[in-house]
Motif scaffolding. Structure first.
Motif, PDB file in Angstrom:
ATOM      1  N   ASN A   3       0.851  -1.179   0.000  1.00  8.79           N
ATOM      2  CA  ASN A   3       0.000   0.000   0.000  1.00  8.79           C
ATOM      3  C   ASN A   3       0.889   1.231   0.000  1.00  8.79           C
ATOM      4  O   ASN A   3       1.656   1.450   0.925  1.00  8.79           O
ATOM      5  CB  ASN A   3      -0.887  -0.004   1.255  1.00  8.79           C
ATOM      6  CG  ASN A   3      -1.941   1.078   1.215  1.00  8.79           C
ATOM      7  OD1 ASN A   3      -1.733   2.159   0.698  1.00  8.79           O
ATOM      8  ND2 ASN A   3      -3.091   0.745   1.778  1.00  8.79           N
ATOM      9  N   SER A  14      -8.189  -0.142   0.175  1.00 13.64           N
ATOM     10  CA  SER A  14      -8.215  -1.607   0.201  1.00 13.64           C
ATOM     11  C   SER A  14      -7.928  -2.205  -1.177  1.00 13.64           C
ATOM     12  O   SER A  14      -7.887  -1.510  -2.190  1.00 13.64           O
ATOM     13  CB  SER A  14      -9.585  -2.093   0.676  1.00 13.64           C
ATOM     14  OG  SER A  14     -10.528  -2.032  -0.380  1.00 13.64           O
ATOM     15  N   ASN A  15      -7.757  -3.515  -1.154  1.00 16.68           N
ATOM     16  CA  ASN A  15      -7.556  -4.272  -2.393  1.00 16.68           C
ATOM     17  C   ASN A  15      -8.818  -5.062  -2.728  1.00 16.68           C
ATOM     18  O   ASN A  15      -8.752  -6.157  -3.288  1.00 16.68           O
ATOM     19  CB  ASN A  15      -6.366  -5.218  -2.226  1.00 16.68           C
ATOM     20  CG  ASN A  15      -5.773  -5.630  -3.555  1.00 16.68           C
ATOM     21  OD1 ASN A  15      -5.818  -4.891  -4.527  1.00 16.68           O
ATOM     22  ND2 ASN A  15      -5.212  -6.826  -3.618  1.00 16.68           N
ATOM     23  N   ARG A  49     -14.090  -0.414   0.033  1.00 20.57           N
ATOM     24  CA  ARG A  49     -13.945  -1.162  -1.221  1.00 20.57           C
ATOM     25  C   ARG A  49     -14.517  -0.355  -2.380  1.00 20.57           C
ATOM     26  O   ARG A  49     -15.161   0.672  -2.188  1.00 20.57           O
ATOM     27  CB  ARG A  49     -14.693  -2.501  -1.138  1.00 20.57           C
ATOM     28  CG  ARG A  49     -16.216  -2.379  -0.985  1.00 20.57           C
ATOM     29  CD  ARG A  49     -16.855  -3.755  -1.043  1.00 20.57           C
ATOM     30  NE  ARG A  49     -18.284  -3.737  -0.734  1.00 20.57           N
ATOM     31  CZ  ARG A  49     -19.249  -3.500  -1.611  1.00 20.57           C
ATOM     32  NH1 ARG A  49     -18.940  -3.233  -2.872  1.00 20.57           N
ATOM     33  NH2 ARG A  49     -20.524  -3.532  -1.238  1.00 20.57           N
ATOM     34  N   THR A  68      -8.921  -2.488  -8.204  1.00 14.59           N
ATOM     35  CA  THR A  68      -9.128  -1.985  -6.842  1.00 14.59           C
ATOM     36  C   THR A  68      -8.399  -0.653  -6.722  1.00 14.59           C
ATOM     37  O   THR A  68      -7.528  -0.325  -7.539  1.00 14.59           O
ATOM     38  CB  THR A  68      -8.585  -2.959  -5.790  1.00 14.59           C
ATOM     39  OG1 THR A  68      -7.146  -2.999  -5.904  1.00 14.59           O
ATOM     40  CG2 THR A  68      -9.165  -4.353  -5.974  1.00 14.59           C
ATOM     41  N   LEU A  70      -6.253   0.053  -4.470  1.00 16.89           N
ATOM     42  CA  LEU A  70      -4.857  -0.268  -4.179  1.00 16.89           C
ATOM     43  C   LEU A  70      -4.092  -0.586  -5.459  1.00 16.89           C
ATOM     44  O   LEU A  70      -2.939  -0.172  -5.627  1.00 16.89           O
ATOM     45  CB  LEU A  70      -4.779  -1.446  -3.205  1.00 16.89           C
ATOM     46  CG  LEU A  70      -3.372  -1.831  -2.727  1.00 16.89           C
ATOM     47  CD1 LEU A  70      -2.658  -0.635  -2.110  1.00 16.89           C
ATOM     48  CD2 LEU A  70      -3.444  -2.980  -1.735  1.00 16.89           C
ATOM     49  N   LYS A  71      -4.707  -1.294  -6.402  1.00 22.03           N
ATOM     50  CA  LYS A  71      -4.048  -1.584  -7.687  1.00 22.03           C
ATOM     51  C   LYS A  71      -3.776  -0.292  -8.446  1.00 22.03           C
ATOM     52  O   LYS A  71      -2.716  -0.122  -9.057  1.00 22.03           O
ATOM     53  CB  LYS A  71      -4.913  -2.520  -8.541  1.00 22.03           C
ATOM     54  CG  LYS A  71      -4.850  -3.993  -8.169  1.00 22.03           C
ATOM     55  CD  LYS A  71      -5.555  -4.835  -9.218  1.00 22.03           C
ATOM     56  CE  LYS A  71      -5.388  -6.341  -8.947  1.00 22.03           C
ATOM     57  NZ  LYS A  71      -6.193  -6.783  -7.814  1.00 22.03           N
ATOM     58  N   SER A  74      -0.923   1.551  -6.668  1.00 22.86           N
ATOM     59  CA  SER A  74       0.344   0.823  -6.770  1.00 22.86           C
ATOM     60  C   SER A  74       0.873   0.758  -8.192  1.00 22.86           C
ATOM     61  O   SER A  74       2.044   0.419  -8.389  1.00 22.86           O
ATOM     62  CB  SER A  74       0.170  -0.598  -6.230  1.00 22.86           C
ATOM     63  OG  SER A  74      -0.238  -0.568  -4.886  1.00 22.86           O
TER      64      SER A  74
END
Length: 242
Positions: A3, A14-15, A49, A68, A70-71, A74
């Motif tokens: 994260n 979140s993922n 989410r 997501t 997080l994706k 990242s």
């Protein structure tokens, strides 16, 4: 997957993808405008989410049902990740203290993302408050599109929007001073300087005081380690700012 958000937002991202069977997804699928070449998401801090996503397979190679927040965070390229994360974090820290008109606040950023296949994708993204209650942000909306017209350099470009008296962008400028970045208002003044206008003339054109223009321009010398206005303009061209 690590994260990469800052301290304030780290626990809030979140993922978890959306659930296509729930009522939120069905509602937003009907409600949210979907355009070719754009990717959009709605993320719930309340439910931690995604509630909706569309267009991410064409944008970054992830199916909508697997993308997501997080994706998305990242996938930022290494050279842009520090500033992108700082902007996300500082913006949400600022907004946590706002109690009225939260849906009028948003920020934009030009940023490199890494496609699922490893390709670097220059993207223009806008993130705003989609839903709030009693001064608390419940949902964010993010809209992204690919930048086809030019390259992105090492200098990040961003803007912040809110009610005229909010000072949102000015506050971020102060907090992000040491980052290799340039705001919308700083770039606006620099573009006019590059055309040969003096600070007073720029101030007249932008309907602000000369001291306001000096506060936008002078810090750029130190931030980008340049010694003169011609050097600053040359630096801006070399880094795809102008």
């Amino acid at each position: 997957m690590k994260n990469q958000f800052g301290k304030y937002t780290r626990e809030r991202v979140s993922n978890i993808p959306f659930d296509a069977t729930d009522d939120f997804y069905k509602e937003y699928k009907e409600k949210i405008a979907q355009f070719v070449g754009q990717a959009v998401y709605i993320y719930s801090f309340e439910k931690n989410r995604m509630l909706f996503a569309n267009g991410w397979e064409d944008m970054l190679g992830y199916k909508d049902e697997e993308i997501t927040l997080l994706k998305i965070v990242s996938s930022t390229s290494k050279r842009h990740s520090n500033f992108s994360n700082e902007l996300n974090d500082k913006s949400l820290q600022y907004l946590k203290d706002i109690k009225e008109d939260l849906n009028k606040y948003s920020f934009t950023i030009e940023v490199e993302k890494i496609h699922k296949n490893g390709e670097i994708i220059p993207i223009f993204s806008r993130v705003g408050v989609y839903k709030s209650m009693d001064g608390t942000i419940l949902e964010l909306i993010g809209i992204s599109e690919k930048i086809h017209s030019r390259k992105l350099g090492n200098i990040m470009q961003y803007a912040a929007f809110g009610p005229e008296t909010s000072g949102f962008e000015e506050t971020l400028n102060e907090q992000l001073f040491n980052q290799l970045a340039i705001s919308r208002k700083e770039k606006e003044a620099l573009e006019l300087a590059a055309k040969g206008y003096a600070f007073k003339e720029i101030a007249d054109k932008l309907n602000v005081s000369q001291s306001a223009i000096e506060k936008r321009m002078i810090p750029l010398y130190k931030r980008f380690d340049v010694k003169s206005l011609p050097h600053l303009i040359s630096f801006a061209h070399d880094n795809y700012i102008l």
